[in-house]
Design a protein around this motif. Structure first.
Motif, PDB file in Angstrom:
ATOM      1  N   HIS A 133      -3.680  -1.349  -4.837  1.00 39.81           N
ATOM      2  CA  HIS A 133      -2.632  -2.311  -5.148  1.00 39.81           C
ATOM      3  C   HIS A 133      -2.148  -2.083  -6.575  1.00 39.81           C
ATOM      4  O   HIS A 133      -2.909  -1.643  -7.446  1.00 39.81           O
ATOM      5  N   TYR A 154      -6.229  -8.109  -9.699  1.00 44.83           N
ATOM      6  CA  TYR A 154      -7.101  -7.449  -8.731  1.00 44.83           C
ATOM      7  C   TYR A 154      -7.682  -6.189  -9.363  1.00 44.83           C
ATOM      8  O   TYR A 154      -6.965  -5.422 -10.000  1.00 44.83           O
ATOM      9  N   VAL A 159      -7.898  -0.322  -1.653  1.00 44.86           N
ATOM     10  CA  VAL A 159      -7.643  -1.393  -0.693  1.00 44.86           C
ATOM     11  C   VAL A 159      -7.296  -0.814   0.675  1.00 44.86           C
ATOM     12  O   VAL A 159      -6.983  -1.545   1.609  1.00 44.86           O
TER      13      VAL A 159
END
Length: 219
Positions: A133, A154, A159
């Motif tokens: 991300h 994050y 991911v």
């Protein structure tokens, strides 16, 4: 220091150029003009096939080793979480110049997958390459200690992964349902390394810096 004042004493800079056969046989022609008249010492000249970026990467790894030494040199050895944070931070810094956005052309929210398009002249995608991300697009809760929780970006962790790639199109599988869609204005953005070697090489450098710092702290 980390808890005191900061007093700049100078700047270390890097300039690129070529050694030429001048009158003295050792003239240096810089790629860009630079005023070296106020240099504290005569500037040394090194052969550096990788260019300026290679020098900057080496400096970054040295800085990382000093941080690792600081973490390991406390009253207690660094925790697994501290090492994980260290690795995540420095791998992200090292790979940043070699990460590229992919554009989502179609999303399949029900099975957490999507089709993305990319520029094959810039990116060499292969199956199993990690997908990340854009950190600023996603926030998550993190427990700092006790009952103290913060909203933080994050972490730089995969991911998802590339399942298939050919001719500028790739099938990507994500590990959770946070899938970029048109309704979300293609958020959160997705980053993929420009080649399969990018993240493994950066991880090895970060591991090496960590090991060097730990070794220095235990001397």
């Amino acid at each position: 220091g980390n808890y005191g004042g900061r007093f700049p004493v100078g700047v270390v800079d890097v300039h690129e150029g070529n050694v030429t056969a001048g009158n003295d046989g050792r003239s240096l022609v810089l790629d860009e003009p630079a005023d070296l008249g106020d240099a504290a010492v005569p500037p040394p000249v090194y052969a550096c096939p990788g260019g300026k970026q290679e020098v900057m990467d080496a400096a970054l790894v040295g800085y990382a080793a000093r941080i690792a030494e600081h973490l390991e040199g406390g009253v207690q050895s660094a925790t697994a979480e501290e090492k994980d944070d260290f690795m995540s931070m420095f791998v992200e810094i090292l790979v940043a110049p070699s990460m590229s956005h992919v554009n989502v052309s179609r999303a399949f929210v029900h099975n957490k997958s999507l089709i993305a398009v990319y520029d094959p002249s810039v990116m060499q995608l292969e199956p199993s390459m990690p997908v990340f991300h854009v950190s600023r697009d996603v926030f998550t809760e993190r427990n700092l200690h006790g009952n103290l929780w913060w909203n933080v970006s994050y972490p730089f962790k995969p991911v998802g992964r590339v399942v298939f790639a050919r001719n500028g199109s790739a099938l990507i599988a994500l590990d959770h349902p946070c899938v970029p869609t048109a309704a979300l204005h293609q958020l959160p953005g997705l980053l993929v390394p420009t080649g399969p070697h990018v993240v493994p090489e950066a991880t090895l450098l970060a591991e090496s810096a960590w090991a060097h710092g730990v070794s220095a702290a235990r001397r």
